[in-house]
Design an enzyme around this catalytic site. Structure first.
Site, PDB file in Angstrom:
ATOM      1  N   HIS A 135      -1.179   0.930   7.568  1.00  0.00           N
ATOM      2  CA  HIS A 135      -1.684   0.936   6.198  1.00  0.00           C
ATOM      3  C   HIS A 135      -1.586   2.357   5.641  1.00  0.00           C
ATOM      4  O   HIS A 135      -1.684   3.335   6.379  1.00  0.00           O
ATOM      5  CB  HIS A 135      -3.149   0.479   6.198  1.00  0.00           C
ATOM      6  CG  HIS A 135      -3.798   0.470   4.853  1.00  0.00           C
ATOM      7  ND1 HIS A 135      -3.369  -0.355   3.839  1.00  0.00           N
ATOM      8  CD2 HIS A 135      -4.835   1.182   4.354  1.00  0.00           C
ATOM      9  CE1 HIS A 135      -4.131  -0.154   2.769  1.00  0.00           C
ATOM     10  NE2 HIS A 135      -5.021   0.782   3.058  1.00  0.00           N
ATOM     11  N   CYS A 155       0.834  -1.208   0.000  1.00  0.00           N
ATOM     12  CA  CYS A 155       0.000   0.000   0.000  1.00  0.00           C
ATOM     13  C   CYS A 155       0.868   1.257   0.000  1.00  0.00           C
ATOM     14  O   CYS A 155       0.448   2.306  -0.490  1.00  0.00           O
ATOM     15  CB  CYS A 155      -0.941   0.001   1.202  1.00  0.00           C
ATOM     16  SG  CYS A 155      -0.112  -0.227   2.783  1.00  0.00           S
TER      17      CYS A 155
END
Length: 996
Positions: free
Chosen positions: A827, A454
């Site tokens: 994330h 990510c």
């Protein structure tokens, strides 16, 4: 006597008179009596019991039968013979078309009087055969319950041997067809009692003959796994499972999941129907069997079955939390479904619209069951927030609903996610990413996460949304001797023109992977961005051919133009320059060095330093959504920069300052100052967080981006161990160091240094401070005096006369957010928007594009949220408030784009000549062909997947519309959402909807 009794019963006398006469007849029956008279009385009482049209007549018949069975056993045994019973069971009793429904009750009544008789064994043998035959005829629930009652009371009549196994299987087949047609509460309770009697008979048999359990379960699985188009099997089958010993569970599940004769469609059908059983109110251990089967399927890697079943059934399971009677089992199944479905956010996101309503219902119920369920549900939701971060807009209503409930710590969350995952190997689920049938409604394309990538996806999307850079990359010619840039061009081209909802950046990842990164581990997106830009710059610099020699000319514009053309694309787009000066405090000698940069790394000031009130060259005064006016006496800012930056003494007058100016944010609780003069203003952003109270509000001393820039550009004293070696003094001396921006980049990249090293723990930690992000930023750039004068002649706010600084305006275009509390985990996702130079109808004036209004640039231009494969519409309000809602979600890397002015005119003219600013660039032939082929391939894959999934979905058992439960609860304000007295509400219709 039989005639007398019949006359009394059939008479019109009141019941109390009849009762007295019947008492006398019954008392007389206790005396010795001839066989013929006994037979007559037994025939009459049998007739009354089996065909009596009133309950009173049947009661009299029963009472007489019991008297004769007790006082005249020989005559009763002679009457109650095998032939008579066979006739009753096979032919029935009463006129044709009106056969009695009480034959089984009659036989059960009479059996107690012949148990010790010589004919008992013959009767038992007959009943064993006849009960099996009856069950094979699929009797109604009521008749099945009577058979079960008879056999429970007289187990001698239960079939034995092979017949017993067949009897169990056929009894399960009967339960399969049980249906409750009535919606009345009394009728429903009667139906449940009947089912319970039948399943209790199976339990009785299994206790004495354990060998019958597995064949019975095999028959059950055959029923629920059937793919034939027929009426769905009754949920009453759930009552069978509850009596299977749990110690058999492992073996049963292992046999099922390893049986190659069971197809995926059959298995999906079976587990789908089992999940429907959570609505059965009398079931015990059903949730354990459902979870065990799902774990068994995960063990043999049947992930496609688990995915389809979870997505099709999770909303129905969730809706059952409304009902206290089935809540515990439904919650167990829901917990496993969500905690195991870790490869995608799809399952959790299906529930998002319904969570607030359910939470409100459970709070209103105010019972121990509801309170416990709320706490478990909140824990589950926070686990999902942790696992699938990056959806702040979707999660806000849910977070608001559960904000008052306990929050689990990170260790607890990791434990729950770790112990419930289908597999510990993420690559085993690589082919099961979220199914996206078409592109996002935004028209943008996502990037597939290839295993903690990510960080790369967020950077790529931010670079792609930098439209000038994107157009320049797409315009590169074929054979440009830049392999990494070529791969980026291909990736950008697919993001621009692919029909896929998300594409895989695998090829670019392998080419741009920093060699020290650990595969599969989370990495620092800023570190990756620096490495990527450096690689692209060095690659172009190395492979770039020498441009044509500068034409001899005295025109400075030509020299500047050729100087610009010799820059690499990275330098043109992201390159800026900064002057670092060090002044010896003894001899006052100044040494300076100019350095190039592609990003500014902004450290957080120490907690004891009040940056907002500091007196460096870049103080920040947050005055709401408008620009700070340049100081009126800015002309005094002459000479040495340290005169400007010197902190004033208490007796000194305030030093005049050059400000970093901002737009688009204000302190909570402060009203925006009125707009005056030539300042640019917009409506103040409303604060949507007032409902959160003090906990959600940013602290009064929260930082802003200008604060951090201010700290970055503030003078630094070099003393003690950090003394400066002055060449003029030839010794270490106290000194003062200062940095000044001398050339503003086209795209300004700011990295907020949130990750610091903690010497106590010897680990890197994250600074979670909220930082206000302005949508428009004005930076002072130090330029030559003649350039300043030139700008001053053409614009009022372009420069501060005589100060040596010009003002450069930047518009926010991307924000990369890190969600997590450590740099090694969490994330990344990003907010982005397209920044354009001109209004839709703006025309260039004097060679300079007409800028859009600040309102357009700040708030009307559409923002997008890029979170791996998912792309959605968003807003600047979401960008600015994300940390207020989600404390671990903090802005990390910011992209600002410079507004065009006369100083940046050369860049825009060059881009325009290359065809970058107007219209989409044309791609070379090979790239267009590759995109076209991939789009055709995607359509073929889509059709194939649709056919495959249609087969899967058609195999899933149809169930009632789950949302009716939630809608009913929403509309019925008088109900607490439950169906038991403890819940304080719920009627018979809601109960019927629950079970059936």
């Amino acid at each position: 006597m039989d005639k007398i009794l019949e006359a009394v019963v059939m008479s019109s006398y009141p019941n109390n008179v009849k009762q007295g006469l019947v008492r006398r007849v019954i008392e007389a029956a206790k005396q010795p009596m001839d066989s013929e008279q006994c037979w007559s009385m037994l025939e009459l009482s049998t007739k009354l019991y089996l065909t009596g049209d009133t309950k009173y007549k049947r009661e009299i018949g029963k009472e007489v039968l019991e008297v004769y069975g007790h006082y005249h056993p020989e005559e009763f045994e002679e009457f109650f013979n095998v032939r008579f019973l066979l006739s009753l069971l096979q032919e029935g009793y009463g006129p044709l078309g009106k056969r009695s429904h009480y034959v089984l009750d009659y036989i059960q009544l009479g059996l107690q009087f012949v148990l010790e008789s010589p004919s008992a064994n013959s009767i038992f043998s007959l009943l064993r055969i006849e009960m099996l035959r009856k069950v094979c005829e699929r009797p109604s629930p009521k008749q099945c319950a009577k058979i079960s009652k008879l056999l429970m009371q007289h187990p001698q009549c239960i079939p034995t041997g092979k017949h017993q196994l067949l009897f169990c299987q056929q009894l399960i087949r009967c339960i399969e067809q049980f249906q409750c047609i009535s919606e009345g509460e009394e009728e429903i309770m009667e139906f449940l009692e009947q089912v319970n009697k039948v399943s209790s008979l199976l339990q009785r048999i299994w206790r004495t003959q354990t060998s019958a359990i597995l064949p019975s379960l095999k028959e059950l699985f055959t029923i629920i796994s059937s793919t034939e188009e027929q009426e769905a099997p009754s949920n009453a089958l759930a009552s069978v499972v509850q009596f299977v010993p749990l110690e058999l569970m492992d073996g049963v599940i292992r046999n099922l999941t390893n049986d190659d004769s069971i197809t995926d469609v059959q298995m999906m059908m079976a587990i789908g129907r089992m999940i429907d059983w959570v609505s059965w109110p009398l079931g015990k251990n059903i949730d354990k069997w459902i979870i065990a089967l799902m774990k068994g399927l995960a063990a043999v890697k049947k992930f496609s079955i688990l995915i389809e079943v979870t997505l099709s059934k999770i909303e129905k399971v969730f809706s059952k939390l409304l009902y206290p009677i089935v809540r515990e089992g439904a919650l167990s199944v829901l917990q496993y479904m969500l905690l195991s479905f870790q490869h995608s956010h799809e399952a959790f996101h299906l529930l998002l619209p319904h969570i607030p309503r359910l939470v409100a219902s459970l709070k209103k119920e105010d019972s121990n069951s509801a309170t416990s369920s709320l706490e478990q549900l909140a824990e589950l939701i926070h686990c999902m927030f942790f696992r699938f971060s990056g959806f702040p807009d979707l999660y806000k209503p849910v977070l608001e609903a559960v904000k008052a409930l306990p929050i689990p710590n990170e260790d607890r969350i990791k434990h729950l996610l770790g112990q419930n995952a289908w597999t510990s190997q993420e690559n085993e689920l690589a082919s099961f990413y979220p199914r996206l049938a078409s592109k996002s409604e935004t028209g943008k394309i996502g990037l597939i996460n290839l295993g903690n990538t990510c960080y790369m996806n967020s950077i790529i999307q931010s670079l792609f949304m930098a439209s000038d850079f994107r157009h320049s990359v797409l315009n590169l010619t074929e054979g440009n001797s830049q392999p990494l840039m070529t791969k980026l061009q291909w990736l950008f081209a697919f993001l621009e023109h692919s029909q896929r909802p998300a594409i895989s950046p695998e090829s670019f990842l392998s080419a741009s992977w920093p060699p020290w990164f650990t595969p599969g581990a989370q990495q620092d997106c800023s570190e990756y961005l620096k490495y990527l830009l450096d690689r692209l710059h060095e690659e172009e610099k190395t492979g770039k051919r020498i441009y044509q020699k500068l034409k001899e000319s005295s025109l400075k514009s030509q020299v500047v133009e050729h100087h610009y053309l010799n820059k690499t694309l990275i330098e043109k787009m992201f390159g800026g320059k900064m002057m670092t000066k060090i002044r010896c405090l003894k001899c006052l000698n100044v040494s300076s060095r100019e350095e190039a940069f592609t990003d500014l790394s902004l450290a957080f000031p120490p907690s004891d330093r009040n940056v907002r009130g500091s007196t460096s060259i870049l103080p920040v005064e947050e005055i709401g959504p408008q620009f700070i006016e340049p100081p009126e006496n800015a002309g005094q800012l002459m000479g040495s920069p340290w005169i400007q930056r010197k902190a004033p003494m208490a007796s000194d007058h305030a030093a005049p300052l050059v400000s970093v100016e901002t737009l688009g944010f204000q302190e909570r609780g402060e009203a925006a100052n009125p707009i005056h003069g030539n300042e640019v203003g917009v409506d103040a952003t409303k604060d949507p967080l007032s409902a959160f109270g003090e906990q959600a509000c940013a602290p009064k001393d929260s930082r802003s981006v200008p604060d951090l820039i201010n700290y970055f550009l503030s003078p630094e004293r070099l003393t003690a161990e950090n003394k400066y070696h002055c060449e003029k003094c030839a010794s270490l001396q106290d000194a003062e160091k200062v940095a000044e921006l001398t050339e503003g980049p086209h795209y300004l990249i700011l990295t907020l240094l949130r990750f610091s090293f903690d010497p106590q723990t010897m680990k890197r930690k994250k600074i979670l401070d909220n930082v206000s992000i302005p949508v428009v930023l004005k930076l002072p750039i130090l330029v030559a005096p003649e350039e300043t004068e030139e700008v001053c002649q053409h614009g009022k706010d372009g420069a501060v006369p005589g100060s040596g600084f010009i003002t450069v305006v930047y518009d926010l275009c991307s924000v990369v957010v890190h969600s997590g509390i450590t740099p090694e985990s969490g994330h990344y996702y990003c907010y982005s928007r397209e920044c354009t130079d001109t209004t839709p109808h703006g025309q260039p004036q004097d060679g300079v594009p007409k800028p859009a209004s600040d309102k357009q640039l700040g708030f009307e231009i559409q923002w997008y949220l890029f979170n791996d494969t998912r792309v959605s519409f968003s807003s600047f309000q979401s960008v600015s408030n994300v940390t207020s809602f989600f404390l671990k979600d903090t802005a990390y890397v910011l992209f600002y784009r410079q507004r065009p002015d006369r100083q940046s005119c050369l860049l825009h003219e060059a881009l325009a000549e290359a065809g970058c600013l107007h219209g989409e660039p044309s791609l070379h032939k090979d790239l267009m062909e590759a995109i076209s082929k991939d789009n055709i391939l995607f359509l073929q894959e889509k059709e194939k997947e649709a056919r495959k999934r249609a087969a899967y979905i058609s195999a899933l058992p149809k169930s009632p519309l789950w949302w009716r439960d939630l809608d009913r609860d929403k509309d019925d304000d008088s109900s607490s959402g439950g169906c038991s007295p403890a819940a304080g509400g719920g009627g018979s219709s809601s109960f019927h909807g629950l079970v059936f």
